[in-house]
Structure formats: structure tokens, C-alpha cells
Enzyme design. Structure first.
Site, PDB file in Angstrom:
ATOM      1  CG  ASP A 225     -46.903  36.302 -17.043  1.00 13.14           C
ATOM      2  OD1 ASP A 225     -46.264  35.579 -18.211  1.00 13.14           O
ATOM      3  OD2 ASP A 225     -48.115  36.288 -17.077  1.00 13.14           O
ATOM      4  NE  ARG A 229     -50.369  43.513 -20.333  1.00 15.66           N
ATOM      5  CZ  ARG A 229     -50.613  42.596 -19.563  1.00 15.66           C
ATOM      6  NH1 ARG A 229     -51.420  41.436 -19.632  1.00 15.66           N
ATOM      7  NH2 ARG A 229     -49.887  42.724 -18.292  1.00 15.66           N
ATOM      8  CD  GLN A 232     -52.706  38.880 -22.522  1.00 11.38           C
ATOM      9  OE1 GLN A 232     -51.777  39.601 -22.462  1.00 11.38           O
ATOM     10  NE2 GLN A 232     -53.812  38.536 -21.757  1.00 11.38           N
ATOM     11  CE  LYS A 245     -50.228  36.756 -20.161  1.00 10.68           C
ATOM     12  NZ  LYS A 245     -50.361  37.447 -18.970  1.00 10.68           N
ATOM     13  CB  THR A 249     -41.745  33.193 -17.647  1.00 11.02           C
ATOM     14  OG1 THR A 249     -42.791  33.037 -18.502  1.00 11.02           O
ATOM     15  CG2 THR A 249     -42.374  33.370 -16.187  1.00 11.02           C
ATOM     16  CD  GLU A 352     -53.496  45.686 -12.980  1.00 15.59           C
ATOM     17  OE1 GLU A 352     -54.080  45.604 -11.896  1.00 15.59           O
ATOM     18  OE2 GLU A 352     -52.718  44.962 -13.092  1.00 15.59           O
TER      19      GLU A 352
END
Lengths: 403, 403
Positions: A225, A229, A232, A245, A249, A352
Site C-alpha cells: 500500500d 506521507r 497524507q 494512497k 496499490t 516506522e
């Protein structure tokens, strides 16, 4: 001949048999293929040659007819295929119908009806909360343990593994900037996910119970996906992610039937909050799947997200997405949400892994926070199969190209 | 005979000619129809009878082939239809191909590819902000004037006018309750919107410019974005509305081609913030449409939302939704967002009309805050046509039934 004489323990042995759609060089004709080792069987041709009643489902340019056929038929077709590729009596007939994988083109194997993306890894949700709301008392939002948060994505931009991904442009705004600016995303990310493929439709107004999951869901694939960022962060309040997004995909070319993953079923993490009855799986069969995902950036493994750590199961996601009466269609696809485990090397996004860019990854070709043009991202995975074997889940790969 | 001898000023006269799909009693065969007065012309049969080259587009069970054919063909077909229903020479051939509207069944006229919903009325956004964030300094969120906020909805639950809407169940949680409860929505609402129907696809990675709007968008319909406010309040953070909207979205059976609405084009409201170039319509042709919507609850008009007051135009919405490279497909549908004007009687949702239930509506059958089982909601609309005529936009109607 390789397809029949596979090395022992090949993750694409007869215990696996994932489905895809392929075409041969110089032809635009697509047809259903089944992977065995590094070969693909023309399943429709085999069905025809062997007088199978399933010709109509397999001599098809998409998996849609097979998906719609339902669980009993899925089992019958799988049993037939197993026999065709293992019974020496069929070998002379079937062997000529295999093609080396390297010589075929793989296509998006089904028509994506609606695409929903969930957010079901507690570790991912906690990481995102800690990054974006560092001062919050509880980094998990109040609803997170009560329902599998999800939203609809763009079905028309789901692409098959190998498709280039054009870096999206859009608006972004630095917190202290007076106005947004426009340009190519500078924080392009991945999300390592698993996608579930719905076969059997349901009627509008009629929820699908948790226990009916395997009557409706045919199988799973790997899913990336892609996420911008910076787009977003600026757009998502109050109605959620949209352009961040919707540009692409990616899904793997092979759909692994749930039947091939019986040995991978595991109990999901302990539920820390009481669940409403439609989501309560305490008495249900184990709803988790032990899928071992690897994320590679330009060939270097950067993460190993464990799917077994997902808090919400695919059965719970399906029960939730239909509990309001929303109907299912053949070809509905839903993503698990980013898979992140408890360990730093198990995180399923660069957000992350680099802690929002603060801790760049050290790669052979330099430091990396978010994706650069030319980067190739590949997710691959396997699951425990019968008798100590592995079930290969193939891969989903894509290269970022300049917009 | 009524179709040819329409009363002067009929809003479904030959200046309108919206497209739909119908079937006759006792038949499951669907075909394209064109509305004239209170009759529908079997357009495929007419094309065949008159030796038209457009038989393939009109003798079709959906509008999809016509939608995909592109703007030049749309004009040719419209010119041909206008001639068929106005030239007395064609009357003997065409007249027998009309059916009274009351005797046909109307169907969803195209296959919905992706469904996107916007949030483009400033009055609606300000009302929602004032209701939900009464203490905010500015009730408009910081991004609202810079981009048309939107999100993807569920294409598979778009239904045609006349389809019952089953009250959805789901989770809701009172602010002071310790945990959510499950049950039928107790705050079921409507959103009066206009839907835009994409005909011509675009390529993934290639944005569609503001000025190419009418190369891609075929026409518009009325749209009721049913919304369960209680489900929405609990689920929507951080990824937006999901089950609160996905149970049903109703559209009118008639798609009015943009060509029929040339006289309705108006300049949108003054832009109070500078726009990035891809959204800047200062030098473009007028992007607004003067559509006069009425909302009726059980036959009583409760609101008259003026579409001309929408801040973001359909052309800007299309430019925005593709600026990241997201591709269009034939059958993509996007909603304008709730249409609310500046006056209290121009609000397009019960949320606003009753100020979140504080000020119930007084109806002949009692007070009403949100929808009750059995309620029938009907949106209808018209637009200025040539020479003082009206262009009727038909209606979208639906009855709430208990879940």
C-alpha cells in the site's frame, strides 16, 4: 522435467498451487495458471485435455469465475489440480502444458471490485501514534481495540507486481508554512500488507458472520500500500487518506487459496478488551495466519514483519465491513493494514523503520529515509505448510519512477 | 401522442434527453432508454429502426459503451436523438418505441467503477464544524480552502432510486459511556448531493487537467449519501468514514448529459484563498452549475439546497482526484459532497437542518430529528435550460426499512 521433479521442500510444490493469470509472448490472450516450482501450468488447457468439468472456470482470462464458484467448488478444483500434477498417469498429458515462469507475463489475476484497507496491527498503530502524537497519554486511539479501523481505497489503481509506480505529486504543507506547496511527494513510503480476496458475494442488508469467513474469502496475496506521507499529513483531516494512497496499490500475481494455509493458522494475540458479539472470536477456530513477510529495498532485506502478530483477523475484518449491511462482490479485496511486529526489525513501513526519518536506514547505496526514484521494493513471504514444508506466497515488487 | 406533443416547457423536453437503462414487465432484458416527458424511448430500437451507426452504443444493457465513447460521439448521439424525437418525418418510426415511464423498471444505468465522495460546500463544512467543534476559532479546517477534501466510498453499494435502504447496524459510543454498544443506527441521515459520471478513462500516472473536465465527464445525477451519524462519530478517527456510509448510496435513474446543462453554467463563489495552479479556475470557463435541488421527507419539502453555492467545482474535484496520477475508469462516480446553501432552509442534511437534533423539524406526522423506519426521502432538481425552459434532473428516492 522440473514441474514434476521438484526438489523436496520446494515452497511451490503440490501442497501450494497458487492461482494466477498469464499470457505467452506475442499473445494478448490471458488464461488461468497454477504455479508449480518455477513453472506455470496452463490450467484451462489441462482441464480440457483431461476432460475436467472445471474447464469453464479455468479456461478464463481472469480468476473471477473460479472466485465466484464457492467453497465446495474451490475444493474440488484444488483436488483435481493436485491429482493432475502428482499422478504419474497424467504426466504425459500435463507436462507439455507447463511454461517456465521466466517466459510468461503475469497479469492482475482478478477484477478488483471494491478495495478496503484496514489498520489492524497494534504495533503499527502504536508506532504511528507515538510518532504523530508523542504527547498523547495513550498512543492508541479510543476506538482501536473495539473495532478494526478501515477505509475504502481506489480499486482502479490496484496493479500487479512488476508494475512501475510513478511518484505521485500533490499538496504538502510544513506545520509552520503559511500555505501548501505542490510537487512530487518527498516522503514516499511503503506499507507491507496481506490482501484478502473475496470470492462469494453477499446480499445488501445482510451481514456476513465471523464464522462464514471461509465461505466468502477465497485466498490471499501480498500487498504493498504505497503511501505519500507528506500528502497524507495535509489532506487526511477529517475524512481520511485520499491522494496519499490512491495513486497505486501493488499486489502479488499469485493468489494463495486459504486451503493451502491450513497449517499456518494460529490464534491471534490475546484480546485485551471485551469484544461485541459480532467480533468476538474467542470460541471461533484460530483466525490468525502465521505468514513470515520480508521487505527488501533494492535487494537488501530491511524488515521481517510477522503477520501472526496482527490484532484483528481477516475474519473479524470481513464481519466488521459487512455488519452494516454492506454487500460483498466477487473480487472485493481488503488489505490487512501495515504488518508490524513488536521488534524494530519487524516494522512494515519506512515511517516506522526510520521513525519518521529521524533514524535513516544504512543501505549499501547510502542512507535512506523515504523512497528515492529508482528504488525497487519487494515483499515476499512464506507460511508453514504440511510436514515441515513451506508454502511460498510469491512476491510483490515495484520500482519507483520519477513523476 | 404524449412524447411528441409535450406541453410547452416540459422539463423533460427535447432540450433535456437524459439517459437511463430500463426493462419491460416480464423481461429481464435491460436496454438504454432516453426520457421524453413521462415516456422513455427505447434508444437502441430507434437506432436500429433508423439505421443509425450508434446501435452498438444504444442497444446495450448499460450506458458503459456510450460513456466510454468520448465527447465527440456523445455530441453525435445527442444530435441524432434530438432529430429522432423532433423531426416529424421520424415520428411514425419512433413513436411506437416509446413506453410510459410508469410501465417500465429503471435500473442502475452504469457499472460504478470507483466511487469518491467530496465535501465541497463551504456552508456544509462550516455547519459541520460549528456543530462538532463549537469552540474552534475557525470552524473551517486549515486545508479546506486549499483542496477539495474527498475520500473513497463503496462502489458496490450504489443503488438506483427506488431501492429500499436497510437501516444499518453498527457500533456507537456516547462520549461518557465506558464502551461502545451495538445496534441499529439511531441517527440515520441523508446528504443531498450531485454525482458526476466519468466516461473516458485516463492513464495511471497522468493527471487530468482542470480544462479537460468535459473530455472525461459525461453527465451528472442526483445522489443521496445516506449517513449513520452515530456510527461515523465513533469510527472515523483517524482514517475517515467507513461503515457510516458504505451500506448504501442512492443515485437517480437518469444521467443528464453535461451538454444539456450549458445554460446552467455559473461562476462559482469567489475564491478567498490563492489556489495552486492545478486547481486555479480563475481563467477557466465557469465551472459551477445552477442546479436547484429540493429535499422531500414523506412528500414534505424540508430543504432547497442550491448547487450554485458549491465552493469547489466538479472540474476542480476531477483535477484534484487525478493530480497524484490516479487513473480514471469508465463508470467512476464522484459525489459533490452535501449541498448546503447559506440559508437555514437550504441545508442538505438533517444533521444541519435540526442542528444535530437540537431543533427538530415539525412535520405533518410529528417532530423529526433523524430518519425513522418507513421514511421516504426524495431529492429532485432542475436547472435553467435554453429560452427560459427548465431541465429536469429527475429524482432519487429511497425508503428506510428496519434492519
Amino acid at each position: 522435467m522440473p514441474p514434476f521433479d521438484l526438489p523436496e521442500g520446494d515452497p511451490f510444490g503440490p501442497h501450494n498451487l497458487p492461482y494466477g493469470v498469464f499470457s505467452l509472448p506475442g499473445s494478448t490472450e490471458r488464461t488461468v495458471g497454477v504455479r508449480l516450482g518455477d513453472h506455470v501450468l496452463d490450467a484451462g488447457a489441462a482441464a480440457r485435455a483431461l476432460g475436467s468439468p472445471h474447464v469453464g472456470l479455468l479456461a478464463s482470462p481472469t480468476l473471477d469465475p473460479l472466485l465466484a464458484a464457492g467453497r465446495t467448488t474451490w475444493s474440488q478444483v484444488r483436488r483435481a489440480l493436485t491429482e493432475w500434477v502428482t499422478d504419474p498417469a497424467h504426466r504425459p498429458t500435463v507436462e507439455p502444458l507447463f511454461h517456465p515462469l521466466s517466459g510468461v507475463t503475469l497479469h492482475l489475476p482478478f477484477q478488483v471490485a471494491d478495495y478496503v484497507d484496514f489498520y489492524s496491527s497494534e504495533h503499527h498503530a502504536r508506532n504511528a501514534g507515538a510518532i504523530f502524537r508523542p504527547d498523547a497519554g495513550d498512543v492508541l486511539l479510543p476506538n482501536w481495540k473495539h473495532l478494526p479501523i478501515g477505509y475504502h481505497g481506489r480499486a482502479g489503481t490496484v496493479v500487479v507486481s512488476g508494475t512501475d509506480v510513478v511518484r505521485p505529486s500533490g499538496q504538502r504543507k510544513a506545520p509552520d508554512a503559511p500555505a501548501p506547496v505542490f510537487g512530487p511527494s518527498v516522503r514516499l513510503d511503503i506499507e507491507a500488507e496481506v490482501g484478502f480476496v473475496v470470492g462469494v458475494p453477499s446480499r445488501q442488508g445482510s451481514p456476513v458472520a465471523l464464522t462464514d469467513f471461509r465461505e466468502h474469502v477465497f485466498g490471499l496475496c501480498l500487498l504493498n500500500d504505497w503511501s505519500a506521507r507528506d500528502l497524507q499529513a495535509w489532506e487526511y483531516v477529517p475524512l481520511g487518506p485520499f491522494l496519499a494512497k490512491s495513486f497505486a496499490t501493488s499486489v502479488s500475481a499469485w493468489i494463495t487459496p486459504l486451503e493451502a494455509l491450513e497449517n499456518a493458522r494460529v490464534t491471534p494475540p490475546e484480546r485485551t478488551h471485551p469484544l461485541l458479539p459480532y467480533l468476538d472470536d474467542a470460541a471461533a477456530e484460530p483466525g490468525g495466519y502465521d505468514l513470515r513477510i520480508s521487505v527488501a529495498l533494492n535487494g537488501q532485506v530491511i524488515s521481517d514483519p510477522p503477520f501472526s502478530t496482527m490484532y484483528w483477523t481477516a475474519a473479524q475484518q470481513l464481519a466488521h465491513l459487512t455488519v452494516n449491511g454492506a454487500s460483498l462482490r466477487t473480487g472485493d479485496l481488503y488489505g490487512s493494514g501495515t504488518v508490524s511486529g513488536p521488534q524494530p526489525h519487524e516494522r512494515g513501513s519506512l515511517l516506522e523503520l526510520t521513525w519518521n526519518g529521524r533514524d535513516p536506514l544504512e543501505l549499501p547505496d547510502g542512507k535512506r529515509t523515504f523512497l528515492e526514484d529508482g528504488d525497487v521494493v519487494t515483499l515476499s513471504a512464506w507460511a508453514p505448510g504440511p510436514d515441515g514444508t513451506r508454502v511460498g506466497l510469491g512476491e510483490v515488487s515495484g520500482q519507483v519512477i520519477a513523476g
